[in-house]
Motif scaffolding. Structure first.
Motif, PDB file in Angstrom:
ATOM      1  N   ARG A 107      17.731 -33.736   0.531  1.00 26.71           N
ATOM      2  CA  ARG A 107      18.950 -33.203  -0.086  1.00 26.71           C
ATOM      3  C   ARG A 107      18.621 -32.178  -1.166  1.00 26.71           C
ATOM      4  O   ARG A 107      19.174 -31.068  -1.174  1.00 26.71           O
ATOM      5  N   ASP A 108      17.725 -32.531  -2.065  1.00 24.23           N
ATOM      6  CA  ASP A 108      17.373 -31.615  -3.152  1.00 24.23           C
ATOM      7  C   ASP A 108      16.795 -30.314  -2.618  1.00 24.23           C
ATOM      8  O   ASP A 108      17.077 -29.234  -3.147  1.00 24.23           O
ATOM      9  N   ARG A 168      10.416 -34.430  -3.876  1.00 17.03           N
ATOM     10  CA  ARG A 168      11.871 -34.562  -3.955  1.00 17.03           C
ATOM     11  C   ARG A 168      12.429 -34.777  -2.551  1.00 17.03           C
ATOM     12  O   ARG A 168      11.770 -34.532  -1.540  1.00 17.03           O
ATOM     13  N   GLY A 169      13.667 -35.205  -2.480  1.00 16.22           N
ATOM     14  CA  GLY A 169      14.268 -35.553  -1.206  1.00 16.22           C
ATOM     15  C   GLY A 169      14.720 -34.348  -0.400  1.00 16.22           C
ATOM     16  O   GLY A 169      14.740 -33.209  -0.871  1.00 16.22           O
ATOM     17  N   GLU A 218      17.667 -38.613   1.405  1.00 18.20           N
ATOM     18  CA  GLU A 218      16.910 -38.880   0.179  1.00 18.20           C
ATOM     19  C   GLU A 218      15.418 -39.048   0.452  1.00 18.20           C
ATOM     20  O   GLU A 218      14.637 -39.222  -0.482  1.00 18.20           O
ATOM     21  N   ARG A 246      25.846 -33.700  -1.141  1.00 15.06           N
ATOM     22  CA  ARG A 246      25.454 -34.595  -0.049  1.00 15.06           C
ATOM     23  C   ARG A 246      26.069 -34.155   1.278  1.00 15.06           C
ATOM     24  O   ARG A 246      25.402 -34.179   2.316  1.00 15.06           O
TER      25      ARG A 246
END
Length: 503
Positions: free
Chosen positions: A351-352, A348-349, A392, A374
């Motif tokens: 951000r996540d 996952r990115g 991301e 974000r």
């Protein structure tokens, strides 16, 4: 044939137009240990992967003993006699240690049947020869191995086949003192046998103990090569980061607030009647040798391991820690030692991963407010200087230091009352270490109670207001920063052993 060594000439490699290695030319002589150093993202791992056949260079070429190499796959590298021992080994979980070590060359009988007796005997012989017979049981399943044992399996794989070049990537990051000494002795034998030894580490003491020469990379380029006997750790650090770091620690110790974390007679499957206090604005270090129970205590305080008896209070409120959610809601943040396995969603990115512990505060009804998410991720990427093309970007593609910053960003965003950091700078370069130390300093200054577990004594002494020492699941002593030294910490960490020897 006399081995002359490995030569890298003008090697370059870019990913998505971003240079990772910039025209590096470097010799790795046979019969010598060459240390490869640099900050995370300096190009060390990319260069090692090129040597291991995982990446094709965009330019340049390789030679081994004067013969050009064409390494298009890892199989080509192995056929040429190059072995890379990865920091994060891949283990087959449901087969034995012996089968993991000899995959592809298992002894057979009656045509196709695995000869388990011959396999076990071969394994025991190689364990004794390499000095790891105390550390691995040939019959243990891969799924039951500790991080240190997985590393030893990877080392065994490389050294039970004929090799000309051995590259070690942070090999001691999970090893005990005994296992580390056995590895150092083994590297000494490899050097004496005339092999090319490449050693990647961030630990200066190891480098100056083992290496004959140090090659430093910065921003993908070779900065220089120094004979170990003719340089200092300060010069190596300057070469790595491009600036002088007169000291790694700049923490200013201020007035403490009220007791924020109270642990009273906590007992788990691995620790017994542990009691400690951490004040708001205080950094307390948990010191001890491998197996002392420090990580197990941290896991219990984070709700990840069951507490059999005793009490835990945060800000005066007694907690019932049945699962990690209980700890998070009570204001406890936890960054575990195994960040890849236990802390990060690797596919996952950024951000996540940063907002993972904040989703309950970013929701409107049952939906996450993506704009707010974000903005939050960008705020902490900038604050912690996380090197990433975008928020991301998959976390697995970041360097170890930047992965650790993502874990820290998660808890900075949550604003916990208590933050537990287990080996926060493991596998992290000097420059990233300084940044992480500054984050810890800022957390303490803001009133967070910080509990740090570290196996690096200079780190313990530089960061902590107080040092609590554990051995065999118990606290053996506590030291104020003014009275603490490496000798006094080790004496407490080995208290039971020293007592039994003197008895």
């Amino acid at each position: 044939m006399q081995l002359t060594g490995l030569r890298v000439s003008g090697v370059a490699k870019s990913f998505a137009g971003v240079p990772a290695v910039r025209e590096v030319s470097l010799d790795f002589p046979a019969g010598a240990v060459t240390a490869l150093m640099g900050e995370n993202g300096a190009g060390k791992s990319t260069l090692i992967r090129i040597l291991g056949g995982d990446h094709l260079p965009d330019a340049g070429h390789l030679e081994l003993d004067g013969v050009p190499l064409e390494l298009t796959t890892p199989a080509d590298a192995r056929a040429a006699g190059i072995r890379v021992i990865a920091q994060e080994p891949e283990i087959v979980p449901h087969v034995s240690v012996a089968e993991n070590v000899y995959l592809g060359s298992l002894p057979r009988r009656a045509g196709h049947m695995l000869d388990r007796a011959a396999l076990r005997e071969r394994m025991r012989s190689d364990l004794a020869r390499l000095g790891f017979d105390r550390d691995l049981d040939p019959d243990t399943l891969g799924s039951k191995l500790t991080a240190a044992q997985r590393q030893l399996v990877e080392i065994m794989r490389a050294l039970t086949t004929e090799a000309k070049v051995i590259a070690f990537d942070e090999p001691t990051s999970s090893l005990s003192d005994h296992e580390t000494e056995a590895l150092f002795a083994l590297i000494g034998r490899l050097r004496a046998q005339g092999l090319v030894v490449i050693y990647v580490s961030h630990r200066m003491r190891e480098i100056f103990r083992l290496a004959d020469r140090v090659a430093v990379l910065r921003d993908g380029a070779l900065v220089g090569v120094r004979e170990t006997a003719d340089t200092t750790d300060q010069e190596i650090v300057r070469m790595m980061v491009g600036r002088d770091l007169s000291t790694l620690f700049s923490r200013k110790h201020s007035e403490l607030g009220p007791v924020m974390l109270e642990v009273d007679a906590v007992t788990t499957d691995d620790v017994r009647e542990v009691s400690l206090r951490v004040h708001a604005g205080e950094v307390v270090a948990l010191a001890g040798l491998v197996g002392a129970g420090r990580s197990e205590l941290a896991g219990a305080l984070a709700g990840d391991l069951p507490i059999r008896s005793g009490e835990v209070r945060v800000d005066g409120k007694r907690l019932r820690l049945r699962q990690p959610r209980d700890a998070v809601r009570a204001g406890i943040g936890y960054a575990p030692e195994e960040r890849k396995a236990q802390a990060l969603l690797l596919h996952r990115g950024v951000r996540d991963n940063i907002t993972l512990a904040m989703l309950d505060r970013l929701r409107r009804w049952r939906f996450v407010r993506r704009g707010a998410e974000r903005r939050l991720a960008l705020e902490y990427v900038e604050a912690l200087r996380v090197r990433t093309p975008s928020i991301e970007q998959e976390v697995r593609k970041l360097s170890g230091g930047n992965q650790q910053k993502v874990v820290l960003a998660r808890w900075l965003a949550r604003k916990p009352k208590v933050l537990i950091l287990d080996e926060p700078t493991r596998g992290v370069d000097v420059g990233a270490k300084v940044e992480i130390y500054h984050v810890i300093e800022e957390l303490a200054a803001s009133g967070v109670a910080v509990l740090v577990i570290s196996s690096e004594l200079p780190e313990v002494l530089g960061l902590a207001d107080r040092i609590v020492v554990m051995q065999q699941g118990r606290i053996t002593g506590e030291l104020d920063r003014a009275e603490a030294g490496e000798e006094s910490i080790l004496a407490l960490a080995m208290a039971a052993d020293l007592t039994s020897q003197s008895a």
